[in-house]
Design a protein around this motif. Structure first.
Motif, short mmCIF file in Angstrom:
data_model
loop_
_atom_site.label_atom_id
_atom_site.label_comp_id
_atom_site.label_asym_id
_atom_site.label_seq_id
_atom_site.Cartn_x
_atom_site.Cartn_y
_atom_site.Cartn_z
N ASN A 1 -3.13 5.60 -5.89
CA ASN A 1 -3.43 7.11 -5.35
C ASN A 1 -3.91 6.96 -4.09
O ASN A 1 -4.37 7.90 -3.41
N ASP A 2 -3.88 5.65 -3.39
CA ASP A 2 -4.61 5.59 -2.02
C ASP A 2 -3.81 6.44 -0.97
O ASP A 2 -2.49 6.19 -1.12
N ARG A 3 -4.44 7.09 -0.09
CA ARG A 3 -3.57 7.65 0.84
C ARG A 3 -4.21 7.41 2.48
O ARG A 3 -4.03 8.04 3.28
N GLU A 4 -4.88 6.13 2.61
CA GLU A 4 -5.32 5.82 3.92
C GLU A 4 -4.10 5.86 4.96
O GLU A 4 -4.32 5.97 6.14
N GLU B 1 -9.20 14.90 5.62
CA GLU B 1 -7.77 15.07 4.67
C GLU B 1 -6.87 15.23 5.46
O GLU B 1 -6.46 15.51 6.54
N TYR B 2 -5.62 14.29 5.05
CA TYR B 2 -4.41 14.10 5.96
C TYR B 2 -3.67 15.03 6.29
O TYR B 2 -2.99 15.50 7.16
N GLU B 3 -3.81 16.18 5.25
CA GLU B 3 -2.94 17.45 5.60
C GLU B 3 -3.35 18.23 6.75
O GLU B 3 -2.73 18.75 7.41
N ARG C 1 0.82 -1.17 0.12
CA ARG C 1 -0.19 0.11 0.05
C ARG C 1 0.94 1.16 0.04
O ARG C 1 1.93 1.20 0.70
N PRO C 2 0.44 2.31 -0.88
CA PRO C 2 1.48 3.60 -0.48
C PRO C 2 1.41 3.96 0.55
O PRO C 2 0.83 4.16 1.57
N ALA C 3 2.94 4.33 0.78
CA ALA C 3 3.14 4.98 2.42
C ALA C 3 3.52 3.80 3.22
O ALA C 3 3.74 4.03 4.63
N CYS D 1 -1.33 7.44 5.01
CA CYS D 1 -0.99 8.61 5.38
C CYS D 1 -2.04 9.29 6.58
O CYS D 1 -1.40 9.71 7.43
N ARG D 2 -3.39 8.93 6.54
CA ARG D 2 -3.99 9.25 7.70
C ARG D 2 -3.64 8.47 8.94
O ARG D 2 -3.61 9.08 9.86
#
Length: 419
Positions: A178-181, A215-217, A75-77, A183-184
């Motif tokens: 593009n998955d960002r889970e 949003e994780y930001e 998974r990304p990250a 990052c959260r």
């Protein structure tokens, strides 16, 4: 025979973590990570962006003894997540419903070492799960740890049905680049590492994010390294009436918490006071990281009888009244905090909380605006939102930046009531 998780876990884990005096002391927080569709995606058919392959004999539904090749995509990250968890001193447990042979094949290629400390402390497999009609359930009570220090990350709600309050849900990962889970998860884990109870922190985060898509930001901002730097105490300035409590000369529709005699326009009246939902818990939480100042537009004679009954835990450090406000608009000013209270207050470390924006018009970027408290709304969650914000704002060098990020990312939209 009844299947209990306590037996395998006490034998596999308890002796290792508790009885071996040569090992390092247990870490303060534990994160329990699912494997499939949470950390990786795997398939027996070729997938476009796989990272490596594994070969397993007789995996899950396949009963033939032939060797099966699986294509595994991280998974990304994922690598960043594991490194950050180690830096934030988490004990990392992989708890999967997969078989040992299959999971180990994935983890052996996935796991790397950092300063001689493995990223994964413990591995648990299908034989440590409970089985029911919903599938495999993971019961973390068998870990023998305080549940307030355990965070579960899983894409399947049925897996953590026994301890849902410990779960930080993520969407299933099926190969989306593009998955960002994660990052959260990274950013939330930094906050949870400093919390006294991860369950409460999870509740606040998920309630603030509504559908769990914050949003994780929002959390990144200017976060500090929690394990090495302790931020200095900040100052929170609270209004009283219509912000923390509601008062009325008439009996309130939803009841009242206490009554006080208050002189209004020269007349001594018995006044009914209702505390805003979550007030007691808010004050107890704020005391840990904030200097709490009660700064009200009401007179000392009007405010003190209420405050004396309200603040039985002595959480309020200072009190300021109408005569400390500025001008005909009764504005509140940071200069008063320094002059009258000898506080080291500046625009970077002061948050004004009020239901009337004109109260902090001298410092509009320091204002956290609440909706007025209405006594006929038992589902009021404004103080829950404020408590959540204060946890994040504490990590910022400049609270004004925290307020801007909080408002800009839509975190203040209304959400369902929670406790």
């Amino acid at each position: 025979m009844e299947h209990s998780l306590f037996t395998p876990l006490s034998s596999k884990i308890g002796h290792k973590l508790i009885c071996n005096k040569n090992e390092k002391p247990p870490k303060s927080k534990t994160i329990v990570l699912d494997l499939e569709n949470t950390l990786v995606y795997s398939s027996s058919t070729l997938i476009p962006h796989y990272d490596y392959t594994i070969s397993v004999r007789g995996h899950q539904e396949h009963s033939t003894p032939s060797t099966i090749t699986f294509y595994v995509q991280k998974r990304p990250a994922l690598d960043f997540l594991m490194a950050e968890l180690v830096r934030n001193k988490y004990e990392i447990i992989i708890f999967t419903s997969a078989t040992k042979e299959y999971a180990d094949a994935i983890l052996d290629k996935l796991q790397v070492h950092n300063h001689k400390a493995p990223h994964i402390d413990i591995r648990l497999y299908r034989d440590s799960c409970l089985s029911n009609k919903d599938g495999y359930v993971k019961d973390i009570t068998g870990l023998g740890k305080d549940l307030k220090n355990i965070m579960i990350v899983d894409d399947n709600a049925a897996s953590y049905k026994l301890q849902p309050e410990n779960a930080f849900p993520v969407k299933p990962f099926c190969g989306d680049l593009n998955d960002r889970e994660l990052c959260r998860v990274i950013d939330f884990s930094m906050i949870a590492a400093a919390s006294s109870d991860v369950r409460e922190t999870i509740r606040i985060y998920l309630a603030m994010s509504g559908s769990n898509n914050l949003e994780y930001e929002f959390l990144r901002g200017r976060q500090r390294e929690l394990q090495t730097i302790v931020p200095e105490k900040k100052i929170i300035v609270l209004e009283l009436m219509d912000t923390l409590v509601k008062r009325s000369k008439e009996v309130m529709q939803c009841g009242h918490d206490f009554t006080v005699p208050v002189r209004i326009n020269g007349e001594l009246c018995m006044t009914y006071i209702q505390k805003r939902p979550g007030l007691d818990n808010l004050l107890a939480e704020l005391e840990q990281n904030y200097e709490i100042v009660l700064y009200t537009r009401y007179t000392r004679e009007q405010a003190d009888p209420v405050l004396d009954k309200l603040d039985i835990g002595f959480y309020l450090n200072r009190r300021l009244y109408r005569d400390n406000c500025q001008g005909s608009g009764l504005c509140k000013d940071i200069g008063v905090l320094n002059k009258d209270l000898n506080l080291d207050a500046n625009v970077k470390n002061v948050v004004f909380v009020d239901c009337d924006a004109s109260a902090f018009q001298h410092h509009p970027y320091n204002g956290f605006l609440l909706n007025p408290f209405q006594d006929d709304n038992p589902l009021d969650i404004e103080l829950c939102k404020l408590k959540g914000f204060c946890k994040w704002a504490y990590l910022y060098d400049d609270v004004r930046e925290a307020i801007v990020n909080f408002n800009r990312n839509g975190a203040r939209r209304r959400v369902s009531y929670f406790r």
